[in-house]
Design an enzyme around this catalytic site. Structure first.
Site, PDB file in Angstrom:
ATOM      1  N   LYS A 101      17.319  38.875  33.336  1.00 51.38           N
ATOM      2  CA  LYS A 101      16.851  39.249  31.995  1.00 51.38           C
ATOM      3  C   LYS A 101      16.520  40.733  32.049  1.00 51.38           C
ATOM      4  O   LYS A 101      15.633  41.168  32.784  1.00 51.38           O
ATOM      5  CB  LYS A 101      15.624  38.451  31.581  1.00 51.38           C
ATOM      6  N   GLU A 132      13.491  45.259  28.200  1.00 55.50           N
ATOM      7  CA  GLU A 132      13.862  45.802  26.892  1.00 55.50           C
ATOM      8  C   GLU A 132      13.642  47.312  26.793  1.00 55.50           C
ATOM      9  O   GLU A 132      14.163  47.960  25.878  1.00 55.50           O
ATOM     10  CB  GLU A 132      13.114  45.077  25.762  1.00 55.50           C
ATOM     11  N   GLY A 189       6.057  42.864  37.155  1.00 55.73           N
ATOM     12  CA  GLY A 189       5.541  43.292  35.861  1.00 55.73           C
ATOM     13  C   GLY A 189       4.046  43.062  35.773  1.00 55.73           C
ATOM     14  O   GLY A 189       3.349  43.078  36.787  1.00 55.73           O
ATOM     15  N   SER A 190       3.565  42.812  34.562  1.00 54.74           N
ATOM     16  CA  SER A 190       2.126  42.679  34.354  1.00 54.74           C
ATOM     17  C   SER A 190       1.624  41.331  34.842  1.00 54.74           C
ATOM     18  O   SER A 190       2.386  40.373  35.005  1.00 54.74           O
ATOM     19  CB  SER A 190       1.803  42.810  32.869  1.00 54.74           C
ATOM     20  N   ARG A 191       0.300  41.258  35.048  1.00 59.25           N
ATOM     21  CA  ARG A 191      -0.266  39.998  35.504  1.00 59.25           C
ATOM     22  C   ARG A 191      -0.121  38.920  34.441  1.00 59.25           C
ATOM     23  O   ARG A 191       0.188  37.770  34.747  1.00 59.25           O
ATOM     24  CB  ARG A 191      -1.738  40.171  35.892  1.00 59.25           C
ATOM     25  N   GLY A 221       3.451  37.782  34.461  1.00 62.86           N
ATOM     26  CA  GLY A 221       3.738  37.118  35.733  1.00 62.86           C
ATOM     27  C   GLY A 221       3.130  35.732  35.790  1.00 62.86           C
ATOM     28  O   GLY A 221       3.755  34.782  36.278  1.00 62.86           O
ATOM     29  N   GLU A 232       5.439  39.817  41.338  1.00 62.24           N
ATOM     30  CA  GLU A 232       4.606  40.923  41.799  1.00 62.24           C
ATOM     31  C   GLU A 232       3.900  41.446  40.573  1.00 62.24           C
ATOM     32  O   GLU A 232       4.536  41.836  39.594  1.00 62.24           O
ATOM     33  CB  GLU A 232       5.513  41.986  42.422  1.00 62.24           C
ATOM     34  N   CYS A 247       3.521  50.468  41.313  1.00 62.57           N
ATOM     35  CA  CYS A 247       2.732  49.294  41.717  1.00 62.57           C
ATOM     36  C   CYS A 247       1.752  49.689  42.804  1.00 62.57           C
ATOM     37  O   CYS A 247       0.711  49.066  42.978  1.00 62.57           O
ATOM     38  CB  CYS A 247       3.625  48.201  42.273  1.00 62.57           C
ATOM     39  N   GLU A 257      -6.498  46.724  36.999  1.00 68.80           N
ATOM     40  CA  GLU A 257      -5.479  47.752  37.208  1.00 68.80           C
ATOM     41  C   GLU A 257      -5.352  48.588  35.940  1.00 68.80           C
ATOM     42  O   GLU A 257      -5.158  48.054  34.853  1.00 68.80           O
ATOM     43  CB  GLU A 257      -4.126  47.105  37.532  1.00 68.80           C
TER      44      GLU A 257
END
Lengths: 538, 538
Positions: free
Chosen positions: B195, B198, B252-254, B257, B276, B313, B404
């Protein structure tokens, strides 16, 4: 299986306690007792379940012990595992007698299981001395690389932290307090907190004695090992969700395994669960093999099916074959053997009741025919062997027919041709094993099936039965969901140590501070991947 | 970071399509466009999102391709990866130009990222030729063993099946369509459905061109690779829950994820997710290092903090040190450097807005002081650097301070002494990295911290900054939750191939049917563990 009167061998005095680290503790919870599965009568002593404070204390002690325990060298840790094995061997007669009383498994089988359990501990000692489990990789610095220098990078694996282990009912030694999960976790450097299986509490106490003696002899911190007793939804759940626990090993039913897995995933910090849950272990009888030896296959099949009252994770519960005279000869002979089976006592009255319900449920599905039932034994935990059959199309359309009947029950799936056999196999859920019986004439058919089978299982075997699970380096006892919750691992064999390790990289860490396995002088003589090239350790 | 006017390099004609296997397809869903993050203006062409039928078709094609693809030998698969790398290199100028337009990352950095991405593919080609990833173990038969003969047991690892990969925003090449997850999965023998992120749809199409060309040249089945476009909650969710998908890679973001992880766990047959997610990457400045080089540390710290607008990251978001004159010298110099920072354009307006909110949220917590803010740049996606400070006890008591702040913001935690430093580190969640700056005088302090740090991270580094992540054999880019969803693995480096493999055992399988890696003649010359002893392959 056992028709012997139950053992009168004197057993060591059992004290009915938990072990919280080095301490024997009487639990604060309700009293549990194991039962004699033949009579259903409760056995002494009672074991009071751990209360919440006791579970928390065992986990905290495990965390407290972790850094000191993981700092032990391979030789020290290997000797610890071997001392546990020595103590188990020393307690062998008592273990067998008590386990026989609590499980009704035959003494010869239990004697073999003591050997399997000690062999397992010694195998992990060998793993520690070989050193590959450290997973060492070294990419030395390239200070002159352009455009940027490469730092010094070294990788090894470290243990995850304290591990919770749930004892299984069906191997009171080899998959229980000191079973594969405990041995693998201790080998990895993880303290272990075991929840004893309530069906063999005395056996669990005896096994815990062995490990406690070894902990003391080896001067290891007390929290390296604790033994808890209690109900799954209380003590088990608290154990899995304790913040100090970093991984979970489980062997048991799918319902309980999924509950453990969910609890671990819902923690604020989720942890991995290795749950081995259920499998029907398909066996394909290819046409050449059936033509050659239908009756011999039937005999060995029923021997495997009924071994230990069928209470093996790898029990061959599903036969898939092309219909015809040869399959009729097989099913006829198998039905006669099942009908002549005297029955056996199962591990607990509850397991026997579940077995009966599962057989009735499968037998009651549309299109299923009961070919034979064995004798119902006089027992509080009866296993009456069963052989059922169904057409391949019906099987493919009805997921209920893949239900594990934990016990001595098998389902024969009749197919039109080999393509139909393949279609049936494609419809299967993940399994621990798949077996192929073949003759020379079946070679091409077997070649086509092999890729299909290996995708669905952890072990493919030819011309044998899956109930023997060798403990070695090359064994895989695992497989895709729902056989297990994590197909990337095994619960039998030396690869199981991987469950409890994770990689860490050290970048430009001063030589004086490097952990031993990644030091230039390689004091443990471990194999290493240096710049991508494998070097053996010695 | 970029103050250059945006590139006018001509880019290849983009067609705004998905790739479903070998076919370019215009999606059936709503149109998405990437934006120029500097202006917020939408870019051509529009990409219509995949509809449900298209997602399902990509996954089915991946499944259809799986058996043929996994049957390829190591050399054939290695050449495929190398051909992808060749095509990427060939498209380098166009990739850099389009990625610069879509991400505002400097062209020099993106040029480096092309090299990193191709190097990664070539590294996995090397892994395939080395052969250790097959994980071969052989325990030969012992027909005369007593009481029971030992069967012939051979183990290798097989690929899990089709893999879903989510492209990350911050490395439009190295962690995106052809990033580490895709390279590792293809190396393992798994077809991949990506995927696209975007934020860089055109870059994604160009990368997909490269892999499609290689698939055709190598004569591989079409379904080995597909590229989808769409929203996470629609296309992403359908992809993760498609029954053919057997593993998921995500960066990506928590929030995203965890959504992916939950979706995979709730499937009828759960699959592993490698997500991650987030990390603040603590940096400990030990007293000797601060005494020796406080200002130099401040300078290199702010350079690492603001690199790429802090969108790494492994950005060093947390400094932990003992308060005093030396730390004051460090924070003073760091504050001046941050205050003098010109600002930068972030990857998207949304990421910039989230960064601003996160910095405000941390700055607004009790006890937090803002030491400096940089200049707010003229941009639709502004990153204004920030340096904050807080006392160690406040930090330990407030989990919100571990948030973060994805961007160029750092928090300095002031401690009373080294014991307080250790207490702060113990309070930390799982992280990708931990860094120690030390001088000779700090050796004993560093020795005490190392076991504590390694338990919390995937990589420990000394006297450097964590933002450079070397792609090699010994790298670990991973770590305990919530840095990732699975600490047992890495998303950078050759060990990542393990993510997509699982072991299978072959028991008494006829020699003619054995898969090549476990044959006696070892045609791939792979390393093998034979009877527990490691043999290199050649």
């Amino acid at each position: 299986m056992s028709s012997t009167p139950y053992a009168q061998t004197p057993v060591a005095p059992l004290r009915g306690t938990l072990f919280i680290g080095g301490e024997r503790v009487t639990g604060e919870g309700a009293a549990l007792r194991s039962r004699d599965p033949r009579t259903g009568v409760e056995l002494d002593p009672p074991y009071r379940a751990a209360g919440p404070a006791e579970v928390a204390r065992a986990c905290r002690l495990a965390e407290d012990a972790f850094d000191a325990y993981r700092a032990t060298g391979p030789e020290e840790r290997a000797r610890f595992l071997e001392r546990i094995a020595d103590h188990l061997t020393g307690a062998g007669a008592e273990l067998v007698a008590r386990a026989h009383l609590e499980t009704a498994l035959p003494e010869a089988r239990l004697t073999g299981e003591v050997g399997r359990t000690t062999g397992q501990l010694r195998l992990f000692a060998q793993v520690l001395r070989e050193g590959g489990a450290h997973g060492v990789r070294i990419d030395p610095a390239l200070p002159d690389r352009s455009p940027l220098p490469r730092p010094d990078l070294r990788q090894r694996r470290i243990p995850l932290g304290p591990v919770a282990v749930f004892g299984a009912s069906n191997f009171p030694l080899a998959f229980s307090v000191l079973g594969g999960d405990t041995a693998a976790a201790l080998a990895a450097g993880c303290p272990v907190v075991v929840k004893a299986h309530e069906a063999h509490l005395g056996t669990s106490e005896l096994a815990a004695n062995a490990v406690r003696a070894a902990v003391e002899e080896c001067g290891l911190p007390d929290g390296v090992f604790s033994l808890l007793v209690g109900e799954g939804p209380l003590v088990g759940r608290q154990l899995v969700t304790d913040p100090h626990i970093q991984a979970v090993g489980f062997t048991g039913s799918r319902t309980a395994g999924l509950a453990v897995t969910r609890a671990a995933q819902e923690r604020p910090r989720p942890v991995p669960v290795y749950a081995e849950m259920s499998s029907v272990n398909p066996v394909v009888l290819l046409p050449g093999a059936l033509a050659e030896r239908a009756e011999g296959l039937a005999e060995s099949f029923v021997a495997s099916l009924t071994l230990g009252a069928g209470q093996f994770c790898t029990n061959p519960g599903l036969i898939v074959a092309v219909a015809g005279d040869d399959l009729d000869a097989f099913t006829g002979a198998a039905a006669r053997a099942v009908a002549g089976h005297a029955g056996a006592t199962m591990l607990t009255p509850g397991i026997a009741a579940a077995y009966g319900r599962d057989v009735d449920a499968v037998a009651g599905r549309p299109g299923v025919t009961v070919l034979a039932r064995g004798t119902a034994p006089e027992s509080a935990s009866p296993c009456q062997a069963a052989l059922l059959t169904v057409d391949g199309d019906v099987f493919r359309a009805d997921p209920e027919l893949q239900r594990e009947m934990f016990g001595a029950a098998g389902l024969v799936v009749r197919c039109r041709d080999l393509a139909h056999v393949a279609a049936v196999l494609r419809a299967l859920d993940g399994q621990l094993t798949a077996t192929v019986h073949s003759a020379d004439a079946d070679l091409e058919a077997a070649r086509e099936l092999l890729p299909l089978l290996e995708r669905r299982v952890g072990r493919v075997l030819f011309n044998g039965w899956p109930t023997g699970v060798e403990v070695g380096h090359a064994m895989v006892h695992g497989g895709p969901y729902p056989a297990t919750s994590d197909s990337r691992t095994t619960s039998v064999g030396s690869l199981a140590v991987d469950r409890f390790l994770r990689p860490v990289a050290y970048q430009d860490v001063p030589a004086e501070l490097l952990p031993a396995p990644v030091r230039d002088d390689n004091p443990y003589e471990v194999p290493r991947l240096v710049n991508g090239t494998l070097e053996t350790g010695s």
